[in-house]
Design a protein around this motif. Structure first.
Motif, PDB file in Angstrom:
ATOM      1  N   ARG A   1      -0.916  -2.451  -9.762  1.00 32.13           N
ATOM      2  CA  ARG A   1      -1.594  -2.321  -8.315  1.00 32.13           C
ATOM      3  C   ARG A   1      -1.225  -0.602  -7.986  1.00 32.13           C
ATOM      4  O   ARG A   1      -1.981  -0.246  -7.310  1.00 32.13           O
ATOM      5  N   HIS A   2      -0.361  -0.224  -8.604  1.00 33.26           N
ATOM      6  CA  HIS A   2       0.151   1.136  -8.045  1.00 33.26           C
ATOM      7  C   HIS A   2      -0.328   1.997  -9.059  1.00 33.26           C
ATOM      8  O   HIS A   2      -0.461   3.339  -8.432  1.00 33.26           O
ATOM      9  N   GLN A   3      -1.190   1.950  -9.981  1.00 40.64           N
ATOM     10  CA  GLN A   3      -1.534   2.920 -10.836  1.00 40.64           C
ATOM     11  C   GLN A   3      -2.777   3.752 -10.230  1.00 40.64           C
ATOM     12  O   GLN A   3      -3.089   4.745 -10.723  1.00 40.64           O
TER      13      GLN A   3
ATOM     14  N   ILE B   1      -1.222   1.241  -0.531  1.00 44.99           N
ATOM     15  CA  ILE B   1      -1.145   0.720  -2.115  1.00 44.99           C
ATOM     16  C   ILE B   1       0.402   0.847  -2.475  1.00 44.99           C
ATOM     17  O   ILE B   1       1.010   0.026  -3.069  1.00 44.99           O
ATOM     18  N   ALA B   2       1.123   2.188  -1.969  1.00 45.06           N
ATOM     19  CA  ALA B   2       2.318   2.290  -2.297  1.00 45.06           C
ATOM     20  C   ALA B   2       3.406   1.154  -1.681  1.00 45.06           C
ATOM     21  O   ALA B   2       4.517   0.686  -2.319  1.00 45.06           O
ATOM     22  N   THR B   3       2.983   0.674  -0.421  1.00 44.29           N
ATOM     23  CA  THR B   3       3.772  -0.316   0.145  1.00 44.29           C
ATOM     24  C   THR B   3       3.453  -1.919  -0.728  1.00 44.29           C
ATOM     25  O   THR B   3       4.580  -2.495  -0.596  1.00 44.29           O
ATOM     26  N   VAL B   4       2.445  -2.124  -1.018  1.00 45.51           N
ATOM     27  CA  VAL B   4       2.105  -3.034  -1.743  1.00 45.51           C
ATOM     28  C   VAL B   4       3.053  -3.105  -3.199  1.00 45.51           C
ATOM     29  O   VAL B   4       3.679  -4.067  -3.635  1.00 45.51           O
TER      30      VAL B   4
ATOM     31  N   ALA C   1       5.796  -5.750  -3.984  1.00 52.40           N
ATOM     32  CA  ALA C   1       5.530  -6.919  -5.132  1.00 52.40           C
ATOM     33  C   ALA C   1       6.759  -6.550  -6.009  1.00 52.40           C
ATOM     34  O   ALA C   1       7.277  -7.320  -6.594  1.00 52.40           O
ATOM     35  N   SER C   2       7.287  -5.163  -6.099  1.00 49.96           N
ATOM     36  CA  SER C   2       8.419  -4.934  -7.016  1.00 49.96           C
ATOM     37  C   SER C   2       9.644  -5.704  -6.694  1.00 49.96           C
ATOM     38  O   SER C   2      10.618  -6.162  -7.289  1.00 49.96           O
TER      39      SER C   2
END
Length: 166
Positions: free
Chosen positions: A24-26, A39-42, A46-47
């Motif tokens: 998701r972060h790519q 996106i960074a928050t997701v 998720a991590s």
């Protein structure tokens, strides 16, 4: 009566979650209209969920009479009495995950260049953890585990390829 080990499916959840966290972060651009900070928050959340699942997996193994692990087996690779090589791969992946976590929490102190160099270790965690799962997992021969392994491997390979191509 034949002794059958309990299944420890709780290790499959973190593998699947962490595969998607990285994927998701790519993207360098927005995803579905979301700004990059979202996106960074997701990715971060998720991590952290994946890390929580890994911690549950690791800590519950202390109470698993079949694996018969000691606390030292959870931190020092390749010293356990139960399948030391395959268990050691899981311990190594866990140690790398802890290093990525600790350095991420101290990112401002380390500087972006140092943090990024260490954060690349996240790419090594996943295949090591997958090898651990396939080597020690009591469900490794099950069809659902094979499907999950192929799906996660495809997701990770796609994400890594996308990362290096874009």
């Amino acid at each position: 009566m034949v002794h059958r080990p309990r299944r420890r499916r709780d290790g499959a959840g973190p593998a699947h979650g962490l595969a998607h966290a990285g994927n998701r972060h790519q993207a360098r651009e927005t995803l579905a209209g979301l700004p990059r900070f979202a996106i960074a928050t997701v990715h971060r959340n998720a991590s952290l969920i994946g890390l929580g699942l890994v911690l549950v997996h690791v800590l519950t193994l202390l109470f698993d009479s079949y694996a018969d692990l000691n606390p030292i087996d959870l931190l020092v690779p390749f010293v356990g009495s139960y399948q030391p090589f395959w268990l050691g791969l899981g311990t190594l992946a866990f140690d790398l995950l802890l290093i990525v976590l600790v350095t991420s929490l101290n990112r401002a102190r380390l500087g972006l260049r140092t943090w990024r160099a260490i954060h690349w270790a996240a790419y090594a965690i996943w295949p090591i953890a997958l090898a651990h799962a396939l080597g020690t997992g009591t469900d490794a021969a099950q069809v659902w585990m094979g499907v999950l392994a192929v799906a996660c491997t495809t997701t990770v390979a796609t994400a890594v390829t996308w990362r290096f191509v874009t």
